[in-house]
Design an enzyme around this catalytic site. Structure first.
Site, mmCIF file in Angstrom:
data_model
loop_
_atom_site.group_PDB
_atom_site.id
_atom_site.type_symbol
_atom_site.label_atom_id
_atom_site.label_comp_id
_atom_site.label_asym_id
_atom_site.label_seq_id
_atom_site.Cartn_x
_atom_site.Cartn_y
_atom_site.Cartn_z
ATOM 1 C CB ALA A 19 -0.931 -0.008 1.212
ATOM 2 C CD GLU A 126 -9.852 -3.803 13.698
ATOM 3 O OE1 GLU A 126 -10.199 -4.478 12.716
ATOM 4 O OE2 GLU A 126 -8.754 -3.213 13.779
ATOM 5 C CG HIS A 248 -2.759 -10.388 15.181
ATOM 6 N ND1 HIS A 248 -3.794 -11.174 15.651
ATOM 7 C CD2 HIS A 248 -3.342 -9.328 14.556
ATOM 8 C CE1 HIS A 248 -4.945 -10.612 15.313
ATOM 9 N NE2 HIS A 248 -4.701 -9.495 14.645
ATOM 10 C CG HIS A 355 0.445 -8.814 12.990
ATOM 11 N ND1 HIS A 355 -0.009 -9.409 11.832
ATOM 12 C CD2 HIS A 355 -0.296 -7.669 13.136
ATOM 13 C CE1 HIS A 355 -0.975 -8.673 11.303
ATOM 14 N NE2 HIS A 355 -1.160 -7.612 12.062
ATOM 15 N NE ARG A 390 0.281 -2.480 13.493
ATOM 16 C CZ ARG A 390 -0.859 -3.009 13.065
ATOM 17 N NH1 ARG A 390 -1.869 -2.226 12.721
ATOM 18 N NH2 ARG A 390 -1.004 -4.311 12.974
#
Length: 550
Positions: A19, A126, A248, A355, A390
């Site tokens: 991205a 989330e 994660h 992750h 994060r």
């Protein structure tokens, strides 16, 4: 520079095609610059393609920039750079609107959804977020973003794509005006032709992703080998906060899907974590339960697995009806059914996995590194956004926002002449390897001891053991690298070993527990939060002197 089969010239070379890299290339395409995009595999293959959850942004009237900033600062455990957080969040709506304008098919709102009224798209919530602010394309947001940007990139006449090419080393020259060096281009391995090519460029953008393959268990695809971080370090750039590796909490525990992620959005929609006896354990660890930040959830799972001796825990969303699951999580549900798992009727076995790399190459708000002519965007960069942990779905947002800022900065710079006489890659003193087993063996050894000694819970003794192992391994890799022609496996091993050493030295220098870095010898945070900054000209040993502000 005259162009031939081994020499190419561009205004900008973008190393990486996720991205961040494709956003920057597309943003620059309208400026008239010639852009080369280097992709280690197929153009769309990479971490972005597999991102599930979505992109966080302030999109609803009931949400606010201040709330998103506060949530991010809280998740970052005191180490976020507040101006970087505010810069990112303030540009979040524009980033999403740019993606929508490009044709990314985000999931529309539905009357039956738990979404704030008045917004056209469905928003998830989330861990760590106080509002529903995660815009998504079902449970395959990364695929929707990446394939949309891929199609636009292939159609852009200003962009030349080089698939199955891998960056080897930045080409640096020393000048009085650039103390750390000026970048003139990059050496690139053409994997299919087994040839190293010279790419001259006015600007090189590192958009290579993280270094999560340094660990035995990772949610990332094979490309996440820390290439950009390692190349920038060898060229003279500083790195920061490499000890903060995010695990994660919920990667599927299954022999046929070792890197398949179970999105945090499931917990946002009510999924709970249980032990084998059915006990829901997250409230025992944090009042926010399953919606606590990822570092807390991953440590809780790790602690329960060690306490009970179980190889995994269970993620249970079976209280939701089948129609809801099929609507909101079609890709995850289909993959699980293919593996013989029906999450509408039974819990899923899950474990934490490496992750996301929260540290990286130090940049400013425009993506500029210490190296003149070199930018870093996306996961390989350290912008100050993530701090010690994060927050969910801030990563794709960072990619779009900082790639856009870097593109604007490059577009505003003068087009200085390209260097006309860059040297060829020198292979005159190397041969083809007859010992590829060395690469495979060292790869496995590195990932195993990083998992065992530098994982979710650390100790000084384990870290010192890991440092001793990585020093021996790096010497062996250095000798091998100097004797044989480069291959993708050798380049990735060399880069992973370099980044692993940076992670270990950073972890040893942080004598506290904060965010993703938990060390049993120092279980409490210090009163003042400081960054770990490593500088190549001082040598990696300088890291042991402590940590400091940027």
């Amino acid at each position: 520079m005259p162009e031939d089969s081994t020499h190419r010239s561009f205004d900008v070379v973008v190393v990486g095609s996720g991205a961040a890299g494709l956003t920057l290339a597309l943003r620059l395409a309208s400026s008239g610059r010639r852009i080369g995009v280097i992709s280690k595999g197929a153009l769309a293959e990479g971490s972005t393609l597999y991102a599930q959850g979505g992109i966080s942004a302030v999109l609803d009237a009931s949400d606010s920039i201040d709330a998103h900033v506060a949530d991010t600062l809280r998740a970052g455990a005191g180490l976020c750079d507040e101006p970087a957080v505010r810069f990112t969040v303030e540009h979040s709506r524009a980033a999403i609107e740019w993606l929508i304008d490009r044709g990314v098919p985000f999931t529309p709102a539905d009357e039956s959804d738990e979404t704030p009224a008045g917004y056209a798209y469905h928003l998830n919530r989330e861990g760590g977020h106080s509002h529903r602010r995660i815009i998504h394309a079902d449970d395959a947001t990364g695929r929707a973003v990446e394939t949309t940007l891929e199609g636009l990139t292939r159609r852009a006449p200003e962009i030349t794509v080089f698939e199955h090419h891998m960056a080897v080393e930045l080409i640096m020259t020393r000048t009085p005006a650039a103390a750390r060096g000026h970048c003139q281009g990059v050496y690139v391995l053409d994997i299919n032709r087994d040839t190293v090519r010279t790419f001259a460029a006015r600007h090189v953008v590192l958009a290579t992703g993280g270094a999560n393959l340094a660990y035995l268990y990772s949610s990332n695809p094979h490309a996440a080998s820390g290439d950009g971080i390692a190349m920038a370090w060898r060229a003279g750039a500083r790195v920061a906060n490499m000890e903060f590796m995010q695990f994660h909490p919920t990667c599927l525990y299954h022999p046929r899907a070792r890197s398949f992620l179970i999105s945090e959005a499931l917990r946002g929609e009510g999924a709970v974590l249980r032990l084998a006896d059915g006990h829901r354990f997250m409230p025992d660890h944090d009042e926010r339960g399953e919606l606590a930040p990822r570092d807390i959830v991953a440590r809780a799972i790790d602690a329960e697995m060690k306490r009970t001796g179980q190889p995994h825990v269970w993620l249970d969303i079976s209280h939701r009806d089948k129609a809801f699951i099929e609507k909101h999580f079609p890709a995850i549900n289909a993959q699980c059914l293919e593996l013989g798992l029906d999450m509408s009727g039974e819990p899923l076995p899950v474990v934490p996995a490496a992750h996301y790399t929260c540290g990286g190459v130090i940049t400013d708000a425009h993506g500029c590194t210490d190296l003149d002519g070199v930018y870093a965007v996306g996961e390989c960069a350290f912008t100050g956004l993530h701090g010690a942990n994060r927050m969910a779905s801030n990563s794709l947002l960072e990619c779009i926002v900082y790639a856009s800022a870097a593109a604007d900065d490059i577009a505003g710079r003068d087009t200085t002449p390209l260097c006309a006489d860059l040297p060829d890659w020198d292979e005159s003193r190397v041969t083809d390897s007859d010992e590829e087993v060395v690469v495979a063996h060292n790869w496995q050894e590195l990932r195993r001891f990083m998992w065992d000694y530098v994982g979710i819970v650390r100790t000084t003794k384990r870290l010192e053991r890991a440092l001793h192992r990585i020093e021996l391994l790096r010497r062996e890799i250095h000798d091998y690298y100097g004797s044989f022609r480069v291959t993708p496996g050798l380049l990735e091993l060399r880069n992973l070993a370099q980044v692993a050493e940076l992670i270990i030295r950073s972890a040893l220098s942080r004598r506290e527990s904060r965010g993703l870095h938990y060390i049993s010898d120092y279980p409490k945070p210090l009163p003042r939060a400081m960054h770990t900054v490593l500088s190549p000209e001082l040598g990696t040993e300088s890291a042991t002197a402590g940590y400091r502000p940027l």
